[in-house]
Design an enzyme around this catalytic site. Sequence first.
Site, short mmCIF file in Angstrom:
data_model
loop_
_atom_site.label_atom_id
_atom_site.label_comp_id
_atom_site.label_asym_id
_atom_site.label_seq_id
_atom_site.Cartn_x
_atom_site.Cartn_y
_atom_site.Cartn_z
N HIS A 1 -12.93 -82.43 27.14
CA HIS A 1 -12.25 -83.65 27.56
C HIS A 1 -12.60 -84.79 26.60
O HIS A 1 -11.83 -85.73 26.42
CB HIS A 1 -12.68 -84.07 28.97
CG HIS A 1 -12.26 -83.10 30.03
ND1 HIS A 1 -13.05 -82.04 30.41
CD2 HIS A 1 -11.13 -83.02 30.76
CE1 HIS A 1 -12.42 -81.36 31.36
NE2 HIS A 1 -11.25 -81.92 31.58
N ASP B 1 -3.88 -76.57 27.77
CA ASP B 1 -4.75 -77.43 28.57
C ASP B 1 -4.23 -78.85 28.37
O ASP B 1 -3.38 -79.10 27.50
CB ASP B 1 -6.20 -77.30 28.09
CG ASP B 1 -7.22 -77.65 29.18
OD1 ASP B 1 -6.81 -78.23 30.21
OD2 ASP B 1 -8.41 -77.36 28.99
#
Length: 532
Positions: free
Chosen positions: A214, A286
């Site tokens: 992230h 993702d």
Amino acid sequence: MHKKILPYTSAHKDLSLRQKVGQLFMPAVFINDTEEEVTKMEQLIHDHYVGALCFFHSRASAATNFEGKKKVVHNEKSYNRLKTLIERYQKAAQQPLLIAIDAEWGLAMRIENTPQYPYAITLGALTNNLDLIEQVGQHIGLDCKEAGIHWNLSPVVDINSNPENPVIGYRSFGDSKDEVLSKAGAYLKGMASSGTLNSIKHFPGHGDTATDSHLGLPVIDKSLEELQENELYPFHQLIQNRVDSVMVGHLLLPQLDSEEPSTTSSKIITDLLRNTLGFDGVVISDALNMHAVSQRYPEKGKLEATAFAAGMDMLCFSEHVPEGITEILNTAIEAQIEQSFERIWQLKEKAFSHSKDTSLPKEPSGLNRLLAQNTLTELYGKAEEVSKIKSGEFLNLSVNNSSHNGFSVKIEEDLGQKQWDLTKDKATLETLLEKHQNVVLSIFPPAVKPKNNFGFENEVLDFIKHIIAQKNVLIYLFGNPYALDIMGLSPTSNAVLVYQDFPEFQEEAFQHFIGKLMAAGKLPVQLKTFQP
């Protein structure tokens, strides 16, 4: 459903190339968005023929989450809001939308006051009972369907071989490729029985890294042979059973592609996943807003077009839908657009044609109790001390944080040993500890992720270490087992892993404490303290 899905032959003929590209986009939508943001999304869906949506709780909690600096607002009515938004967005769509969510341990991963099941690491502690995992998959699938969600972006099939992993850890079934495969297979079987679509993730394997994708780009510096031996093993096996989709993680594998991360690498998506492993279903990215890749492509639409060129079908959490569509139309081969559109449409036909399941979602409590009974794990370095602690007088000590500690309350009510909270009664504890050599310490870690010592304040952690070093301690840990590695335990320490803080798990932990439940679980990962 207010609109019927067109057969592929009709859709192929009726939709323009631009509309087909729109079907490849899955922007993120948020339960707690303002009316202005919802209206804007409705317009985007309508104008650009968006094909799918992925639901998150709020902008503060989603994907990059700005390292947790934004406050996440609690919303008691999240579930009703979810259903309302799904209905609104479906009405805005010119073709039915695929609705997706991350519900690895149930809708509760994203939505308050919805059924929650144990984390994958807890299920990993089961020594047999794959039917219980199958039931978890079915329960979650039914919960998704009841809410109007077609696509559960799970399970995680990463093998968590790195204890320092900041983002997978408790989301993995463990560090054994065979256990990950068998448990993921059972979960998928259960979910399939409900008619809910799946996605195995994060290809080609996010388990052996200490970087959170992230926030940065993890590097997995392994040869193809090493990957095939371990990381790729569950993906390869499950692909042969025809999973609906594979999610590609944001990872740099320099021995496979020294220049591009997996998200934008044709060597990894097309050559490895498609050609070598033979996967012909939907490849989904993702979240494309994650810093591992988003910061590499500042020009709007470029990341989406590059990922598509590499072999991606569905572009999840694209923040630049119009620009991405234009860039793909300007750069892509038409045949590839048609191929990806066909894969997506076939997935839609499967989702919308599945016969309505007459069974309603079941309450999770009974299943959670069975899971508690079968996952409780003893880690005894000096087992003879355990019976001494239980049979004599002991200090009933807890680190509760925000959890309700029914376990320690039960010890007080049934056994007469008053509960003391380490975080609130520190001054009193110094005196009490002088009088007690034996301590039963129930610990509820503030966080499930390892960041910042699982959320423990340094002073509290130091006090835990002090007690463990000085006293005969029996720990009951209601959380991520990796938390034991920061508590200064020795090989002779005694701990019981309960994994979850659910009421059912606490009640079964008490039954174990009084000798009425045998621990049947096995630790699914390696801890530094308890090396075999």
